[in-house]
Design an enzyme around this catalytic site. Structure first.
Site, PDB file in Angstrom:
ATOM      1  N   HIS A   1       0.017   5.858   0.374  1.00 48.84           N
ATOM      2  CA  HIS A   1      -0.998   6.852   0.701  1.00 48.84           C
ATOM      3  C   HIS A   1      -0.782   8.100  -0.146  1.00 48.84           C
ATOM      4  CE1 HIS A   1      -2.204   4.324   3.980  1.00 48.84           C
ATOM      5  NE2 HIS A   1      -0.977   4.313   4.445  1.00 48.84           N
ATOM      6  N   GLU A  40       2.036   8.776   7.402  1.00 47.55           N
ATOM      7  CA  GLU A  40       2.075   7.872   8.549  1.00 47.55           C
ATOM      8  C   GLU A  40       3.491   7.783   9.090  1.00 47.55           C
ATOM      9  OE1 GLU A  40      -1.390   4.625   7.457  1.00 47.55           O
ATOM     10  OE2 GLU A  40       0.688   4.060   7.185  1.00 47.55           O
ATOM     11  N   ARG A  78      -4.166   0.375  -2.399  1.00 43.88           N
ATOM     12  CA  ARG A  78      -3.653  -0.982  -2.169  1.00 43.88           C
ATOM     13  C   ARG A  78      -3.462  -1.711  -3.490  1.00 43.88           C
ATOM     14  NH1 ARG A  78      -7.708  -0.011   1.551  1.00 43.88           N
ATOM     15  NH2 ARG A  78      -7.055  -0.020   3.741  1.00 43.88           N
ATOM     16  N   GLN A  90       0.820  -1.205   0.000  1.00 51.95           N
ATOM     17  CA  GLN A  90       0.000   0.000   0.000  1.00 51.95           C
ATOM     18  C   GLN A  90       0.857   1.259   0.000  1.00 51.95           C
ATOM     19  OE1 GLN A  90      -1.167   1.031   4.470  1.00 51.95           O
ATOM     20  NE2 GLN A  90      -1.833  -1.050   3.945  1.00 51.95           N
TER      21      GLN A  90
END
Length: 363
Positions: free
Chosen positions: A111, A136, A235, A109
């Site tokens: 983002h 993150e 994803r 994945q």
């Protein structure tokens, strides 16, 4: 007068990749913070969510407060966020604080940044439900291994030669293009993108058979994680959720780099020798690790101009504040919400000191 300091009961996510029962750090923290909590032996306990995310809004553990969740309370008293945070993030808590306890591989994945998030949300709102970015940061609690970005080219070429399953996924033409690109940064980026896209675009049966042996994003580890409050995840494998291979392959940065360059540096807080700062180049969140030594029995968690969430990893204390109606007992697993510009006094009762993590937004 609104209460400015209170304990929380936080949401647990039982994703299949989580550690099982009390093997999970998440489960252990839940029991530590609430001794009557029931942990099922055969159930995965993957994530502890500490924040006001709509899919896991923390419950307030104080019946003197009319609002039952943290999100409801912030909506009634947005000044608790701090004036800068309230204005910058439209009266919302900008971060979600987590503990992850990982047993098997997470999905492959990435983002989106804010520009891509806005585009994806406009085009596919059913898959990308908001227009916010989702940076993150993970901080290891145990020995921790993960895949992030792309290795130096010579390492990738070595694996292409040594691992036939990997070579089969990438294909001979793409592998040769990468080999011949060495020394030319632009060509290397294009060739690496081609290799990755070929691998991620394989037929499902080939992908599953080969990739299960080759890729483990994270296994058997625990970490603290903090992120911007968004649900946008692109994803491309190892998941039953929506897969968007084309977007993932287009959005990545195909710049090879060493593993050491991916580790975000922490710095000591010059104002407090007990505090280590993890301060990424985004406004949404900062994480502080607070280690109170055994010799210190009275410690003050300093005020900051932001709402904070405190998590106790080790140790016991009684927390007091001018902003609280009464003292709060803290043990391993306790989670505490602290309003902006409020300090917290800890009377440490454990013999070995304390370890806490604190999330906030330092604008």
């Amino acid at each position: 007068i609104a209460m400015q300091l209170f304990p929380l009961t936080c949401a647990v996510q039982n994703y299949a990749w989580g550690k099982i029962g009390l093997d999970s750090e998440v489960a252990k923290l839940v029991v530590g913070g609430d001794p009557v909590a029931v942990i099922e032996r055969d159930k995965p306990y993957a994530e502890l969510w500490m924040g006001a995310h709509p899919k896991g809004d923390a419950q307030i553990k104080d019946n003197r407060i009319a609002q039952t969740t943290l999100g409801q309370w912030i909506a009634h008293y947005p000044a608790c966020l701090g004036s800068k945070v309230k204005d910058a993030f439209q009266g919302q808590l900008p971060f979600l604080f987590k503990v992850l306890s990982v047993n098997t591989a997470l999905s492959i994945q990435a983002h989106p940044n804010k520009e891509l998030a806005a585009t994806l949300h406009a085009q596919f709102p059913e898959h990308y439900p908001d227009n916010n970015h989702k940076p993150e940061m993970a901080i290891a609690l145990t020995r921790f291994q993960g895949l992030c970005g792309f290795r130096p080219v010579d390492e990738i070429l070595g694996f292409l030669q040594a691992v036939p399953e990997f070579h089969a996924l990438v294909g001979r033409d793409a592998a040769e293009e990468l080999r011949s690109s060495v020394g030319d940064e632009v060509r290397t980026g294009r060739a690496l993108k081609k290799c990755f896209t070929k691998m991620m675009s394989c037929e499902k049966k080939v992908f599953v058979d080969e990739l299960n042996e080759l890729v483990k994003r994270v296994t058997q580890e625990d970490c603290i994680e903090c992120m911007a409050c968004s649900d946008n995840t692109v994803r491309a494998g190892l998941t039953r959720k929506y897969i968007d291979v084309n977007t993932l392959c287009e959005m990545l940065n195909y710049k090879p780099a060493s593993a050491s360059s991916k580790i975000f540096p922490c710095v000591p807080d010059p104002a407090d020798p007990c505090v280590t700062l993890y301060d990424p180049p985004v406004p949404d969140f900062t994480v502080m690790k607070i280690q109170v030594p055994a010799s210190v029995k009275d410690y003050t968690v300093a005020s900051v101009d932001s709402a904070s969430i405190l998590l106790v990893i080790e140790g016991d204390a009684t927390a007091t504040s001018a902003a609280a109606f009464s003292d709060v007992t803290l043990t391993r697993g306790s989670v505490l919400f602290v309003s902006a510009n409020e300090s917290v006094s800890l009377q440490v009762t454990s013999q070995s000191g304390m370890t806490l993590f604190r999330a906030c937004s330092l604008l």
